[in-house]
Design a protein around this motif. Structure first.
Motif, PDB file in Angstrom:
ATOM      1  N   ALA A 113      53.824  35.391  28.102  1.00  0.00           N
ATOM      2  CA  ALA A 113      54.027  36.846  28.124  1.00  0.00           C
ATOM      3  C   ALA A 113      55.476  37.205  28.408  1.00  0.00           C
ATOM      4  CB  ALA A 113      53.118  37.490  29.175  1.00  0.00           C
ATOM      5  N   ARG A 114      56.270  36.253  28.857  1.00  0.00           N
ATOM      6  CA  ARG A 114      57.683  36.531  29.149  1.00  0.00           C
ATOM      7  C   ARG A 114      58.555  35.449  28.510  1.00  0.00           C
ATOM      8  NH1 ARG A 114      59.348  37.945  35.091  1.00  0.00           N
ATOM      9  NH2 ARG A 114      61.116  38.692  33.880  1.00  0.00           N
ATOM     10  N   SER A 115      59.749  35.858  28.117  1.00  0.00           N
ATOM     11  CA  SER A 115      60.705  34.915  27.535  1.00  0.00           C
ATOM     12  C   SER A 115      62.101  35.450  27.802  1.00  0.00           C
ATOM     13  CB  SER A 115      60.470  34.766  26.034  1.00  0.00           C
ATOM     14  OG  SER A 115      61.372  33.823  25.479  1.00  0.00           O
ATOM     15  N   ASN A 116      63.015  34.544  28.140  1.00  0.00           N
ATOM     16  CA  ASN A 116      64.389  34.985  28.392  1.00  0.00           C
ATOM     17  C   ASN A 116      65.365  34.237  27.494  1.00  0.00           C
ATOM     18  OD1 ASN A 116      64.146  32.519  30.002  1.00  0.00           O
ATOM     19  ND2 ASN A 116      66.214  33.039  30.694  1.00  0.00           N
ATOM     20  N   CYS A 117      66.488  34.882  27.215  1.00  0.00           N
ATOM     21  CA  CYS A 117      67.524  34.298  26.359  1.00  0.00           C
ATOM     22  C   CYS A 117      68.404  33.395  27.223  1.00  0.00           C
ATOM     23  CB  CYS A 117      68.346  35.411  25.713  1.00  0.00           C
ATOM     24  SG  CYS A 117      69.619  34.817  24.577  1.00  0.00           S
ATOM     25  N   THR A 118      68.501  32.129  26.858  1.00  0.00           N
ATOM     26  CA  THR A 118      69.232  31.148  27.647  1.00  0.00           C
ATOM     27  C   THR A 118      70.694  31.064  27.205  1.00  0.00           C
ATOM     28  OG1 THR A 118      68.696  29.335  26.158  1.00  0.00           O
ATOM     29  CG2 THR A 118      67.086  29.849  27.886  1.00  0.00           C
ATOM     30  N   LYS A 119      71.475  30.255  27.936  1.00  0.00           N
ATOM     31  CA  LYS A 119      72.887  30.060  27.611  1.00  0.00           C
ATOM     32  C   LYS A 119      73.090  29.354  26.278  1.00  0.00           C
ATOM     33  CE  LYS A 119      74.475  29.866  32.405  1.00  0.00           C
ATOM     34  NZ  LYS A 119      75.200  29.068  33.432  1.00  0.00           N
ATOM     35  N   LEU A 120      72.051  28.664  25.816  1.00  0.00           N
ATOM     36  CA  LEU A 120      72.151  27.952  24.544  1.00  0.00           C
ATOM     37  C   LEU A 120      71.864  28.853  23.355  1.00  0.00           C
ATOM     38  CD1 LEU A 120      70.346  24.628  25.534  1.00  0.00           C
ATOM     39  CD2 LEU A 120      72.799  25.105  25.499  1.00  0.00           C
ATOM     40  N   GLY A 121      71.560  30.121  23.593  1.00  0.00           N
ATOM     41  CA  GLY A 121      71.259  31.025  22.499  1.00  0.00           C
ATOM     42  C   GLY A 121      69.844  30.864  21.988  1.00  0.00           C
ATOM     43  N   ARG A 122      68.943  30.398  22.833  1.00  0.00           N
ATOM     44  CA  ARG A 122      67.552  30.219  22.444  1.00  0.00           C
ATOM     45  C   ARG A 122      66.670  30.925  23.471  1.00  0.00           C
ATOM     46  NH1 ARG A 122      67.728  23.659  21.476  1.00  0.00           N
ATOM     47  NH2 ARG A 122      69.333  23.661  19.826  1.00  0.00           N
ATOM     48  N   TRP A 123      65.458  31.293  23.014  1.00  0.00           N
ATOM     49  CA  TRP A 123      64.484  31.880  23.931  1.00  0.00           C
ATOM     50  C   TRP A 123      63.791  30.769  24.700  1.00  0.00           C
ATOM     51  CZ3 TRP A 123      64.780  36.886  24.757  1.00  0.00           C
ATOM     52  CH2 TRP A 123      65.335  37.694  23.776  1.00  0.00           C
ATOM     53  N   SER A 124      63.492  31.074  25.914  1.00  0.00           N
ATOM     54  CA  SER A 124      62.919  30.043  26.790  1.00  0.00           C
ATOM     55  C   SER A 124      61.494  29.685  26.381  1.00  0.00           C
ATOM     56  CB  SER A 124      62.932  30.531  28.243  1.00  0.00           C
ATOM     57  OG  SER A 124      62.200  31.751  28.362  1.00  0.00           O
ATOM     58  N   SER A 125      60.818  30.600  25.682  1.00  0.00           N
ATOM     59  CA  SER A 125      59.436  30.335  25.267  1.00  0.00           C
ATOM     60  C   SER A 125      59.267  30.722  23.815  1.00  0.00           C
ATOM     61  CB  SER A 125      58.442  31.149  26.128  1.00  0.00           C
ATOM     62  OG  SER A 125      58.607  30.855  27.496  1.00  0.00           O
ATOM     63  N   PRO A 126      58.382  30.029  23.088  1.00  0.00           N
ATOM     64  CA  PRO A 126      58.111  30.432  21.703  1.00  0.00           C
ATOM     65  C   PRO A 126      57.528  31.839  21.662  1.00  0.00           C
ATOM     66  CG  PRO A 126      57.231  28.244  22.163  1.00  0.00           C
ATOM     67  CD  PRO A 126      57.627  28.827  23.488  1.00  0.00           C
ATOM     68  N   LYS A 127      57.689  32.444  20.519  1.00  0.00           N
ATOM     69  CA  LYS A 127      57.187  33.806  20.383  1.00  0.00           C
ATOM     70  C   LYS A 127      55.660  33.793  20.348  1.00  0.00           C
ATOM     71  CE  LYS A 127      57.475  37.868  17.406  1.00  0.00           C
ATOM     72  NZ  LYS A 127      58.045  38.427  16.174  1.00  0.00           N
ATOM     73  N   PRO A 128      55.035  34.602  21.177  1.00  0.00           N
ATOM     74  CA  PRO A 128      53.563  34.628  21.172  1.00  0.00           C
ATOM     75  C   PRO A 128      53.036  35.405  19.971  1.00  0.00           C
ATOM     76  CG  PRO A 128      54.399  36.224  22.723  1.00  0.00           C
ATOM     77  CD  PRO A 128      55.613  35.493  22.187  1.00  0.00           C
ATOM     78  N   VAL A 129      51.714  35.360  19.802  1.00  0.00           N
ATOM     79  CA  VAL A 129      51.050  36.119  18.743  1.00  0.00           C
ATOM     80  C   VAL A 129      49.892  36.891  19.359  1.00  0.00           C
ATOM     81  CG1 VAL A 129      51.687  34.539  16.909  1.00  0.00           C
ATOM     82  CG2 VAL A 129      49.577  34.161  18.157  1.00  0.00           C
ATOM     83  N   CYS A 130      49.522  37.975  18.695  1.00  0.00           N
ATOM     84  CA  CYS A 130      48.385  38.785  19.126  1.00  0.00           C
ATOM     85  C   CYS A 130      47.230  38.529  18.167  1.00  0.00           C
ATOM     86  CB  CYS A 130      48.743  40.266  19.155  1.00  0.00           C
ATOM     87  SG  CYS A 130      49.913  40.708  20.458  1.00  0.00           S
ATOM     88  N   GLU A 131      46.180  37.869  18.674  1.00  0.00           N
ATOM     89  CA  GLU A 131      45.016  37.576  17.844  1.00  0.00           C
ATOM     90  C   GLU A 131      43.910  38.568  18.161  1.00  0.00           C
ATOM     91  OE1 GLU A 131      43.828  33.565  18.367  1.00  0.00           O
ATOM     92  OE2 GLU A 131      45.536  32.740  17.235  1.00  0.00           O
TER      93      GLU A 131
END
Length: 952
Positions: A113-131
């Protein structure tokens, strides 16, 4: 000023107006100077992007640091069937940005449910989906593929497969079954699509049909499908490249090719009378191929694409180029997200309004320009103002006629059922407009499978016998699909030779923020159905380019007439002066002024004044063919007029200076005036001009040239600009010829001023008007020396240049004629000299002035001879005086040394007699003695006794 500051890490500073070398040498920047931070690729500035130098020597907002942070993909900012809320985000997601995901009602979140942008330019978690939660309503996806994401091509972006054994309706004895749910490919990602494609192919059951959504995925799938003998049927692909049968031999689509927009656009260009088109495109294969097709169709229609701009991610520079090139009719080919960027720049550049028309793709959401986008910095109102009035062309995806389709539903009934299933705001649901195409794709598949099954039964085969190596069944499915023809909810479904759908095109216009249908176009029949409800901001369709109206700047006719009148009066005055001089040529006073030279002056003034008329002739009076002759007339009349008028005056003043400013021995030789020499001098000056002008005319003749000025925009018409032009007489090496001509004339003018000044106090009867000539030379020289450079400077201002040049000619001629001839007229009229001269001539046969002049000349000669004699006598007397003094000194010395001898040898006076003194003549007596010759002439009065005493 402010001291130069250091750039942030992974960034730099743009110094406006300074080169890198200047930045290295400068330590302080002046007040009000602005600097701009820039970052490396994949980084975004966080904090103030621009700083300004303040009066106190500090930069603005120095309490807020500017940093260049890595950016993360924007795809995580949106969530289908849910929301993504950003925390601590700047303009774009950068390092430190947090996203919180939540799903709509009826859906559950799968993933973090949460994701943050890291120093490497990537999100900390994959994008979730709503099923969708179990027991919920069906989604919009049917028979493979998924709904697309807004901003890309509408329609599914996934890859679906129809498993072997999915039978057809009555023809196959089975009903159409719902295929298994297929994975959704986010953002039309070809890489993800490749992964899911191989998962489908290498997992049971065997697939018989592949159904990709958007063009980028369809391109990959359709090119690979032939290796497995698979038919590909797409409902959301519009790329023109997919029409290539050699590259995609088994590909079909119910979505027409994007090139189907182009015939409609060309038809609209013709309807509104536009011939010059500009384009701006996003650099993707689908838009490039579409634009290439448009270019070809435009050329065939006799139109022209004048400007073609493209961009990858930042449209700012291409939009500025369109503005700079005065593009009016602009076709834009880009995705919805890029469209918002483009029109934000359009608003900044003011590339909208009544002068411009934009053509866009019609498959954007109806409120696409109102959607908040962190990638742009324009407000909703600004975006609405920029997009107002644009025209869209959209493939008709819903049958406009209320007829029943093969599914026994009308298009309106289909939409109503679909809206009930989608719930609220169906228009904002991705793929909503392409839903009829997907529905008809399923019907086309079902009918093709029915037909294939019937054909296979004849051959003793079944659809269940298909495998990836069975090309025969693939060929049967191909033939069945290729011959499909039925009425669907999207209209008549039929495929062309390339497997693309043939359809109508819907034409809409944004009016008051709402899209209004203004017509349809059937390219197969070249039929345009028009509603006549198109509206334009300016009241009518604008012009496709700024019409440049060429206007010539003609000379003011009032000025030309006024100066012409003055020149005509001057010519009349010159003729009167010439007639007066010829009529009174026998008068001695006129003869002593060298009348033939004065006649030349009058003729020269007449020619110079006549040059005023061709000087004022331009395109208002004559055509371009006569202009070179007018140019030659100007040059010859002015050149010969100046040579005759000024040359005759210069000759007079030169002769006076030569005679009366030389040494005495040279004066006598030159005082005899020979008129032919004067005439030869004038002839030489005129001859030089004739030769120069003749060579100029032969080698580099004058011709008509056009000077163009800055375009002017009238206040009343925004589609017209005025291009002022001015006609000139010029030649290839005009400056060289003018340098020769002006240089020679300028030297003559300066020399004339010098000679006039040197002879201002000379008085002679040979040329009795030389003082008047000097006065005329002063005026002519000053006027010419001032006017020539001023006229060259003001050559682009026709009225001022003509006024200076023509008035200088007029005033010079007037002054010359008045100064030379009016005093003569006044003297002869007031004193009546022409009458007395005429009577004396009739009585004596000659003028008495000739006798007096001869006597005066003889007396002057005799005086000079007497002066020489006196000088010789004075020299002789001085020698005698010196000899007498020497003798006296010798005798004085002898007396002092021997007085007795002196008494014996010298005469002694008698008793009572005074001694006889030695006589020393005085200077007056000497002068009287040497004037003996004068006495002989009866002019002396010397005392004879004194002369006798001196001789003793």
């Amino acid at each position: 000023g402010c001291q130069i500051i250091h750039p942030p890490r992974d960034g730099g500073i743009r110094y406006r107006g300074l080169t890198p070398e200047e930045v290295q040498s400068v330590r302080f920047l002046p007040f009000d100077y602005e600097i701009e931070y820039v970052c490396r690729p994949d980084r975004e500035i966080v904090g103030p992007k621009v700083r300004k130098c303040q009066r106190n020597g500090t930069w603005t907002a120095m309490g807020h640091p500017s940093r260049c942070l890595r950016t993360c993909p924007k795809m995580h900012l949106s969530l289908e069937n849910g929301q993504a809320v950003a925390r601590a985000m700047e303009r774009v997601p950068v390092e430190g940005t947090w996203l919180e995901y939540s799903c709509d009602g009826g859906f559950r979140l799968v993933g973090s449910a949460r994701s943050n942008c890291t120093k490497l330019g990537r999100w900390s978690s994959p994008k979730p989906v709503c099923e969708r939660e179990p027991g919920g309503a069906e989604g919009t996806r049917r028979a493979g593929g998924g709904t697309g994401v807004r901003g890309g091509f509408r329609g599914g972006s996934g890859v679906g497969g129809v498993p072997r054994g999915s039978g057809a309706g009555p023809g196959g004895g089975r009903n159409v079954q719902q295929p298994p749910r297929c994975p959704r490919v986010p953002q039309c990602d070809p890489g993800q699509a490749t992964k899911y494609l191989y998962e489908l192919l290498y997992n049971d059951p065997i697939k018989i049909i592949l159904m990709p959504g958007c063009s980028s995925v369809s391109t990959l799938v359709a090119e690979a499908a032939r290796m497995w003998n698979l038919i590909v049927l797409s409902y959301g692909s519009s790329s023109p490249a997919l029409s290539n049968r050699q590259r995609f031999p088994t590909f079909f689509r119910t979505h027409p090719s994007a090139t189907l927009h182009n015939p409609t656009r060309v038809q609209l260009f013709k309807k509104w009378g536009w011939t010059k088109i500009a384009t701006i495109q996003q650099t993707t294969e689908v838009f490039t191929s579409t634009l290439d097709d448009l270019d070809q169709r435009v050329k065939e229609a006799g139109l022209e694409i004048t400007f073609r701009q493209s961009f990858f991610s930042d449209p700012a520079a291409p939009v500025r180029n369109l503005k700079r090139q005065d593009a009016r009719i602009i076709v834009g080919l880009f995705y919805e997200t890029e469209a918002r960027k483009v029109f934000c720049e359009v608003y900044k550049e003011k590339l909208y309004g009544k002068k411009y028309v934009w053509f866009l793709i019609g498959w954007y959401a109806d409120n696409w320009f109102r959607i908040k986008d962190p990638a742009i910095n324009c407000t909703e109102a600004e975006m609405a103002e920029a997009v107002e009035g644009h025209v869209t062309t959209e493939i008709v995806m819903l049958n406009p006629e209320n007829t029943r389709s093969i599914s026994n539903m009308t298009s309106q009934e289909f939409i109503e059922k679909l809206q009930k299933r989608l719930g609220k705001n169906p228009e904002e649901t991705g793929g909503f407009q392409e839903a009829p195409l997907a529905y008809d794709a399923i019907w086309a598949l079902a009918l093709a499978l029915n037909k294939t099954s019937a054909e296979l039964v004849k051959k003793g085969l079944r659809l269940e016998d298909f495998n990836y190596n069975n090309k025969n069944i693939t060929d049967e499915i191909y033939r069945a699909l290729n011959s499909s023809a039925f009425e669907g909810v999207s209209g008549h479904v039929v495929f062309d030779a390339s497997g693309s759908r043939m359809a109508w095109t819907l034409i809409e216009q944004l009016q008051g923020g709402v899209y209004k249908k203004i017509g349809y176009y059937d390219s197969t029949k070249d039929n345009l159905s028009w509603y006549n409800n198109d509206k334009w901001i300016g009241g009518a369709p604008p012009a496709d380019y700024t019409k440049v109206i060429t206007t010539f700047r003609f000379l003011s006719q009032k000025l030309f007439i006024s100066v012409s009148v003055l020149a005509s009066l001057g010519i009349l005055l010159a003729i009167i002066c010439l007639a007066f001089n010829i009529y009174n040529g026998h008068v001695r006073y006129i003869q002593n002024s060298q009348p033939y030279l004065n006649n030349m002056t009058a003729v020269g003034c007449t020619l110079a004044l006549a040059a005023v008329f061709p000087l004022g002739l331009d395109g208002y009076h004559i055509g371009p063919g006569l202009f070179p002759f007018v140019c030659q007339a100007r040059l010859w009349l002015l050149g010969l007029g100046f040579s005759l008028a000024y040359g005759s005056m210069f000759t007079k003043i030169w002769w006076v200076h030569t005679v009366f400013t030389k040494k005495e021995e040279k004066k006598e030789k030159r005082k005899t005036l020979e008129p032919w020499k004067l005439y030869a001098t004038v002839g030489l000056l005129v001859g030089l001009d004739v030769v120069t002008l003749f060579i100029w005319q032969i080698v580099d003749p004058l011709h008509r040239t056009i000077e163009e000025f800055t375009k002017e925009e009238p206040k009343t018409d925004t589609d017209v600009s005025i291009l002022p032009q001015l006609e000139h007489c010029s030649s290839t090496k005009m400056n060289t010829w003018l340098g020769i001509f002006y240089g020679f004339k300028g030297l003559l003018l300066l020399l004339g001023i010098f000679l006039a000044y040197e002879t201002k106090s000379v008085s002679t009867e040979k040329i009795n008007d030389h003082r008047a000539v000097g006065m005329a030379i002063y005026n002519v020289a000053v006027l010419c020396l001032i006017t020539a450079p001023v006229t060259m400077i003001l050559s682009s201002q026709q009225d001022a240049a003509f006024a200076f040049a023509s008035l200088a000619v007029v005033f010079s001629s007037y002054i010359t004629l008045v100064v030379l001839f009016v005093p003569k007229m006044r003297r002869l009229i007031t004193r009546g000299e022409w009458q007395s001269e005429q009577q004396d001539t009739m009585k004596t046969g000659s003028s008495t002035n000739n006798n007096e002049e001869e006597k005066s000349r003889l007396l002057e000669k005799e005086n000079r001879e007497l002066e020489k004699i006196i000088a010789e006598k004075e020299e002789r007397v001085s020698e005698l005086r010196q000899q007498l003094q020497e003798r006296q000194q010798v005798r004085a010395r002898r007396r002092s040394s021997n007085p007795a001898r002196d008494a014996d040898n010298h005469f002694a006076p008698g008793p009572g007699a005074a001694p006889a003194p030695f006589y020393q003549p005085s200077l007056p007596l000497v002068r009287c003695l040497v004037s003996e010759q004068a006495d002989k002439l009866g002019r002396g009065n010397c005392d004879g006794s004194r002369v006798h005493l001196l001789y003793k």
